[in-house]
Design a protein around this motif. Sequence first.
Motif, PDB file in Angstrom:
ATOM      1  N   ASP A  17      46.228  -0.908  20.215  1.00 55.19           N
ATOM      2  CA  ASP A  17      45.621  -1.744  21.267  1.00 55.19           C
ATOM      3  C   ASP A  17      44.560  -2.670  20.674  1.00 55.19           C
ATOM      4  O   ASP A  17      43.999  -2.388  19.610  1.00 55.19           O
ATOM      5  N   ASN A  18      44.268  -3.757  21.387  1.00 56.38           N
ATOM      6  CA  ASN A  18      43.191  -4.611  20.907  1.00 56.38           C
ATOM      7  C   ASN A  18      41.834  -4.000  21.278  1.00 56.38           C
ATOM      8  O   ASN A  18      41.746  -3.057  22.087  1.00 56.38           O
ATOM      9  N   THR A  19      40.780  -4.523  20.670  1.00 53.63           N
ATOM     10  CA  THR A  19      39.455  -3.909  20.821  1.00 53.63           C
ATOM     11  C   THR A  19      38.952  -3.919  22.271  1.00 53.63           C
ATOM     12  O   THR A  19      38.406  -2.909  22.735  1.00 53.63           O
ATOM     13  N   PRO A  20      39.111  -5.012  23.037  1.00 55.55           N
ATOM     14  CA  PRO A  20      38.654  -4.958  24.437  1.00 55.55           C
ATOM     15  C   PRO A  20      39.345  -3.847  25.239  1.00 55.55           C
ATOM     16  O   PRO A  20      38.721  -3.191  26.077  1.00 55.55           O
ATOM     17  N   THR A  21      40.619  -3.642  24.993  1.00 49.52           N
ATOM     18  CA  THR A  21      41.335  -2.561  25.695  1.00 49.52           C
ATOM     19  C   THR A  21      40.758  -1.207  25.290  1.00 49.52           C
ATOM     20  O   THR A  21      40.518  -0.338  26.145  1.00 49.52           O
ATOM     21  N   GLN A  22      40.538  -1.035  23.997  1.00 46.84           N
ATOM     22  CA  GLN A  22      39.960   0.236  23.528  1.00 46.84           C
ATOM     23  C   GLN A  22      38.570   0.451  24.120  1.00 46.84           C
ATOM     24  O   GLN A  22      38.195   1.574  24.453  1.00 46.84           O
ATOM     25  N   TYR A  23      37.841  -0.649  24.280  1.00 49.75           N
ATOM     26  CA  TYR A  23      36.487  -0.557  24.850  1.00 49.75           C
ATOM     27  C   TYR A  23      36.544  -0.009  26.278  1.00 49.75           C
ATOM     28  O   TYR A  23      35.839   0.943  26.631  1.00 49.75           O
TER      29      TYR A  23
ATOM     30  N   ILE B 294      36.677   4.280  16.074  1.00 52.32           N
ATOM     31  CA  ILE B 294      37.959   3.871  16.661  1.00 52.32           C
ATOM     32  C   ILE B 294      38.334   2.520  16.051  1.00 52.32           C
ATOM     33  O   ILE B 294      37.533   1.575  16.076  1.00 52.32           O
ATOM     34  N   LEU B 295      39.534   2.420  15.526  1.00 56.67           N
ATOM     35  CA  LEU B 295      39.997   1.180  14.902  1.00 56.67           C
ATOM     36  C   LEU B 295      41.189   0.612  15.649  1.00 56.67           C
ATOM     37  O   LEU B 295      42.016   1.354  16.191  1.00 56.67           O
ATOM     38  N   SER B 296      41.249  -0.733  15.625  1.00 63.36           N
ATOM     39  CA  SER B 296      42.322  -1.429  16.336  1.00 63.36           C
ATOM     40  C   SER B 296      43.378  -1.922  15.346  1.00 63.36           C
ATOM     41  O   SER B 296      43.092  -2.749  14.484  1.00 63.36           O
ATOM     42  N   ASP B 297      44.590  -1.415  15.519  1.00 61.28           N
ATOM     43  CA  ASP B 297      45.722  -1.816  14.673  1.00 61.28           C
ATOM     44  C   ASP B 297      46.600  -2.793  15.466  1.00 61.28           C
ATOM     45  O   ASP B 297      47.818  -2.681  15.505  1.00 61.28           O
ATOM     46  N   PHE B 298      45.903  -3.744  16.095  1.00 65.09           N
ATOM     47  CA  PHE B 298      46.577  -4.628  17.049  1.00 65.09           C
ATOM     48  C   PHE B 298      47.301  -5.785  16.365  1.00 65.09           C
ATOM     49  O   PHE B 298      48.407  -6.146  16.755  1.00 65.09           O
TER      50      PHE B 298
ATOM     51  N   VAL C 144      49.284  -1.196  10.140  1.00 66.14           N
ATOM     52  CA  VAL C 144      48.882   0.011   9.403  1.00 66.14           C
ATOM     53  C   VAL C 144      49.812   1.174   9.758  1.00 66.14           C
ATOM     54  O   VAL C 144      50.291   1.902   8.874  1.00 66.14           O
ATOM     55  N   ALA C 145      50.093   1.320  11.048  1.00 68.90           N
ATOM     56  CA  ALA C 145      51.024   2.376  11.469  1.00 68.90           C
ATOM     57  C   ALA C 145      52.361   2.186  10.765  1.00 68.90           C
ATOM     58  O   ALA C 145      52.970   3.155  10.279  1.00 68.90           O
TER      59      ALA C 145
ATOM     60  N   GLU D  27      54.575   1.049  20.009  1.00 68.58           N
ATOM     61  CA  GLU D  27      53.448   1.987  19.979  1.00 68.58           C
ATOM     62  C   GLU D  27      53.484   2.771  18.670  1.00 68.58           C
ATOM     63  O   GLU D  27      54.500   2.772  17.978  1.00 68.58           O
ATOM     64  N   ALA D  28      52.359   3.446  18.390  1.00 67.93           N
ATOM     65  CA  ALA D  28      52.333   4.326  17.218  1.00 67.93           C
ATOM     66  C   ALA D  28      52.808   5.715  17.619  1.00 67.93           C
ATOM     67  O   ALA D  28      52.856   6.060  18.798  1.00 67.93           O
ATOM     68  N   GLU D  29      53.149   6.504  16.625  1.00 67.80           N
ATOM     69  CA  GLU D  29      53.408   7.922  16.875  1.00 67.80           C
ATOM     70  C   GLU D  29      52.089   8.626  17.176  1.00 67.80           C
ATOM     71  O   GLU D  29      51.010   8.091  16.900  1.00 67.80           O
ATOM     72  N   ARG D  30      52.206   9.839  17.724  1.00 69.19           N
ATOM     73  CA  ARG D  30      51.017  10.698  17.809  1.00 69.19           C
ATOM     74  C   ARG D  30      50.979  11.475  16.484  1.00 69.19           C
ATOM     75  O   ARG D  30      51.785  12.388  16.285  1.00 69.19           O
ATOM     76  N   ALA D  31      50.108  11.067  15.586  1.00 71.81           N
ATOM     77  CA  ALA D  31      50.159  11.639  14.233  1.00 71.81           C
ATOM     78  C   ALA D  31      48.767  11.930  13.706  1.00 71.81           C
ATOM     79  O   ALA D  31      47.800  11.243  14.048  1.00 71.81           O
TER      80      ALA D  31
END
Lengths: 177, 194
Positions: free
Chosen positions: B111-117, B130-134, B140-141, B152-156
């Motif tokens: 997700d992007n940073t505003p969404t994570q916020y 918390i890092l954004s791999d948007f 990175v994933a 989406e990423a896996e749950r890992a």
Amino acid sequence: MKRLTLILLVLALLCTAPARAGDLFPDVTLLGAMSDTQKEYLGVSTEGFKISDIKAEYVFVEVYSMYCPICQVDAPKLEDIHTKIGLTGGSDRIKFIGIGAGNTPFEIEFYRKKFSVAFPLFEDPDYIIHKALGEVGTPSFYLVKLKGGSMEILFFQEGEIKDTDGLFKILMDKTVQ
Amino acid sequence: MKQCIRFTAFMVCLLVAPALADNPKVYPVGSLKPVDSVLKVKVGDPAPDFELPALKGGTVRLSDFKGKKNVVLSFVPAAWTPVCSDQWPGYNLAMELFDQSNAKLIGISVDNTPTQYAWTKEMGGIEFTILSDFWPHGAVADTYGLLRSSGEAERALIIIDMKGIIRYIDVHDINLRPDLGILIGELQKLNQQD
């Protein structure tokens, strides 16, 4: 054949509908490590017993999860109520227990230590009890009448404890004859 | 008759599916394919380095922790979805367990940073990084082989030791929350070996 299918579906729906005040609390088996003090508190001699085996007139049940932020906020409030019930001489009448929905023994133990929870907490890693309760939200609270083998739910609340004194009063009013 | 029973069993399974996060703002995703990617790293490999924007500002580079701390990467599929919305609050409560193992916990989502916020505010705040791999999306994933075909990423969970070597990988069933006890046990084992 169709009737059998229909009956099974209706039973499944009944099983998954959340239990409310006036319903009967399912007599589920509680699993998890307990200290001798906790066994004495509940009046049981072994680990792995049913709710109806608890020696008390009433049991107050919290369904929670270590992973639920509201449960984390509520933990000290619930401990306050538990302590106040004890101070008013109600600890023989009402016993408190917690059921960790989806929580493993490690997670139960961590939560117990983190919040210094004095009453017994039980594990439910595979959501078996949670499903028997109709998959209620966490936290959920039940006051269950045990005397006379009743198992009737006298009070039910789903969600945050917003009024600690109010919940304490409800417990007192409903359990003092 | 057998078909009827199978259908009934299927309906029962649907009705008693594991509970979702209780927040009504959480989007119900239903049951997903448990794992939908192929790992590109293995235990013993040097962890691919990366630099991503952090929720608390600036960027964080994995290699900054080399020689200082073990690192736990917690990839979660997406904000505002079940399981993810309680996994990180649980870790947030248990930060002391990571500290005891000299481990830096880093949460990563696509997700992007505003969404994570907004999402972490709704969860009551998350203290760990918390890092954004948007963008580039899920790069990175993908480098680790953890990007699903849906984006989406896996749950890992990935544990990287102080030398920058991958020591543990759990690509978990996306529908289920990993047992914290197993993760902490792996960290403790790592500290005993070193």
